[in-house]
Design a protein around this motif. Structure first.
Motif, PDB file in Angstrom:
ATOM      1  N   UNK A 106       0.818  -1.207   0.000  1.00  0.00           N
ATOM      2  CA  UNK A 106       0.000   0.000   0.000  1.00  0.00           C
ATOM      3  C   UNK A 106       0.857   1.264   0.000  1.00  0.00           C
ATOM      4  N   UNK A 107       0.728   2.047  -1.065  1.00  0.00           N
ATOM      5  CA  UNK A 107       1.525   3.265  -1.228  1.00  0.00           C
ATOM      6  C   UNK A 107       0.665   4.524  -1.266  1.00  0.00           C
ATOM      7  N   UNK A 108      -0.608   4.398  -1.644  1.00  0.00           N
ATOM      8  CA  UNK A 108      -1.478   5.565  -1.786  1.00  0.00           C
ATOM      9  C   UNK A 108      -2.793   5.344  -1.044  1.00  0.00           C
ATOM     10  N   UNK A 109      -3.106   6.288  -0.147  1.00  0.00           N
ATOM     11  CA  UNK A 109      -4.370   6.247   0.577  1.00  0.00           C
ATOM     12  C   UNK A 109      -5.024   7.614   0.460  1.00  0.00           C
ATOM     13  N   UNK A 110      -6.236   7.610  -0.030  1.00  0.00           N
ATOM     14  CA  UNK A 110      -7.002   8.851  -0.159  1.00  0.00           C
ATOM     15  C   UNK A 110      -8.160   8.818   0.839  1.00  0.00           C
ATOM     16  N   UNK A 111      -8.151   9.794   1.734  1.00  0.00           N
ATOM     17  CA  UNK A 111      -9.164   9.867   2.786  1.00  0.00           C
ATOM     18  C   UNK A 111      -9.824  11.244   2.860  1.00  0.00           C
ATOM     19  N   UNK A 115     -14.279  11.984   8.371  1.00  0.00           N
ATOM     20  CA  UNK A 115     -14.498  12.519   9.716  1.00  0.00           C
ATOM     21  C   UNK A 115     -13.304  12.300  10.637  1.00  0.00           C
ATOM     22  N   UNK A 116     -12.120  12.238  10.090  1.00  0.00           N
ATOM     23  CA  UNK A 116     -10.914  12.041  10.891  1.00  0.00           C
ATOM     24  C   UNK A 116     -10.619  13.352  11.615  1.00  0.00           C
ATOM     25  N   UNK A 117     -10.544  13.286  12.952  1.00  0.00           N
ATOM     26  CA  UNK A 117     -10.493  14.522  13.726  1.00  0.00           C
ATOM     27  C   UNK A 117      -9.170  14.808  14.425  1.00  0.00           C
ATOM     28  N   UNK A 118      -8.273  13.846  14.501  1.00  0.00           N
ATOM     29  CA  UNK A 118      -7.011  14.079  15.210  1.00  0.00           C
ATOM     30  C   UNK A 118      -5.878  13.318  14.534  1.00  0.00           C
ATOM     31  N   UNK A 119      -4.680  13.856  14.658  1.00  0.00           N
ATOM     32  CA  UNK A 119      -3.502  13.212  14.068  1.00  0.00           C
ATOM     33  C   UNK A 119      -3.331  11.809  14.634  1.00  0.00           C
ATOM     34  N   UNK A 120      -3.584  11.628  15.914  1.00  0.00           N
ATOM     35  CA  UNK A 120      -3.423  10.307  16.543  1.00  0.00           C
ATOM     36  C   UNK A 120      -4.327   9.259  15.899  1.00  0.00           C
ATOM     37  N   UNK A 121      -5.443   9.714  15.304  1.00  0.00           N
ATOM     38  CA  UNK A 121      -6.352   8.788  14.621  1.00  0.00           C
ATOM     39  C   UNK A 121      -5.697   8.126  13.415  1.00  0.00           C
ATOM     40  N   UNK A 122      -4.602   8.710  12.936  1.00  0.00           N
ATOM     41  CA  UNK A 122      -3.918   8.203  11.746  1.00  0.00           C
ATOM     42  C   UNK A 122      -2.778   7.232  12.078  1.00  0.00           C
ATOM     43  N   UNK A 123      -2.502   7.002  13.344  1.00  0.00           N
ATOM     44  CA  UNK A 123      -1.397   6.121  13.739  1.00  0.00           C
ATOM     45  C   UNK A 123      -1.462   4.729  13.103  1.00  0.00           C
ATOM     46  N   UNK A 124      -2.639   4.139  12.918  1.00  0.00           N
ATOM     47  CA  UNK A 124      -2.665   2.815  12.277  1.00  0.00           C
ATOM     48  C   UNK A 124      -2.052   2.794  10.877  1.00  0.00           C
ATOM     49  N   UNK A 141     -12.644  19.921   0.082  1.00  0.00           N
ATOM     50  CA  UNK A 141     -12.906  18.622   0.691  1.00  0.00           C
ATOM     51  C   UNK A 141     -11.806  18.337   1.703  1.00  0.00           C
ATOM     52  N   UNK A 142     -12.171  18.194   2.948  1.00  0.00           N
ATOM     53  CA  UNK A 142     -11.187  18.105   4.010  1.00  0.00           C
ATOM     54  C   UNK A 142     -11.657  17.146   5.098  1.00  0.00           C
ATOM     55  N   UNK A 143     -10.956  17.121   6.207  1.00  0.00           N
ATOM     56  CA  UNK A 143     -11.302  16.377   7.410  1.00  0.00           C
ATOM     57  C   UNK A 143     -11.224  17.371   8.574  1.00  0.00           C
TER      58      UNK A 143
END
Length: 149
Positions: A106-111, A115-124, A141-143
Motif C-alpha cells: 500500500x503506497x497511496x491512501x485517499x481519505x 471525519x478524521x479529527x485528530x492526528x493520533x487517529x492516523x497512527x494505524x 474537501x477536508x477532514x
C-alpha cells in the motif's frame, strides 16, 4: 444493481467497475475473482468493507463516495497499492493495523472528505510501510483534523 454480479469468470476478469449503483453489501460475490487487479465500487451505498480478503492480486480499490465509517477488511489484500476512501464517513482507520508493514504494498491512501479529527487517529497507517501518498484534503474537501491549528 443492488449487489455485485456473481456470474463473472474468475479466471478471466481483472477489472470490475461497479461505479454508481445501489450496492449496500459486498458479501462474497467478488471473492472468487482471484485474478482481479482493479475494483471500482465508488458511488454506491456500501457501509462495510468485507469479502475481499481472497483478492490477493488486487492493486487498486476505489471505495469513494460510499457510507463507510470504519476501515476494515484489508487483511489478505497483499498486493493492494492504492486505496481510495474519499467522501465517506470514515472516523476509524484502525483496520490499517491488519496490514503487515514489511510486506504491505500500500503506497497511496485517499481519505479526503471524511471525519478524521485528530492526528493520533492516523497512527494505524504506520502499518502501511510503503505509504508515499496520504491525501486528507483536496480543495474544499477536508477532514476536521485539517482545521486544527
Amino acid at each position: 444493481l443492488t449487489s455485485a454480479p456473481d456470474d463473472l469468470d474468475p479466471q478471466a476478469v481483472t477489472t470490475v467497475n461497479l461505479h454508481g449503483n445501489f450496492i449496500r453489501q459486498l458479501g462474497t460475490s467478488l471473492s472468487s475473482l482471484t485474478k482481479l487487479v482493479t475494483l471500482n465500487l465508488s458511488s454506491n451505498h456500501i457501509e462495510a468493507v468485507e469479502g475481499l480478503g481472497a483478492l490477493s492480486q488486487l492493486r487498486t480499490l476505489n471505495l469513494a463516495c460510499n457510507k463507510i465509517a470504519k476501515v476494515e477488511g484489508l487483511s489478505g489484500l497483499v498486493a493492494l497499492r492504492s486505496l481510495d476512501l474519499s467522501h465517506n464517513l470514515v472516523s476509524d482507520v484502525s483496520g490499517f493495523y491488519e496490514l503487515d508493514a514489511e510486506s504491505s504494498a500500500l503506497a497511496e491512501v485517499r481519505l479526503k472528505d471524511n471525519l478524521i479529527s485528530a492526528v493520533r487517529d492516523l497512527l494505524p497507517l504506520r502499518s502501511a510501510g510503503k505509504l508515499s501518498l496520504l491525501e486528507l484534503e483536496s480543495g474544499h474537501f477536508t477532514n476536521p483534523l485539517c482545521d486544527l491549528p
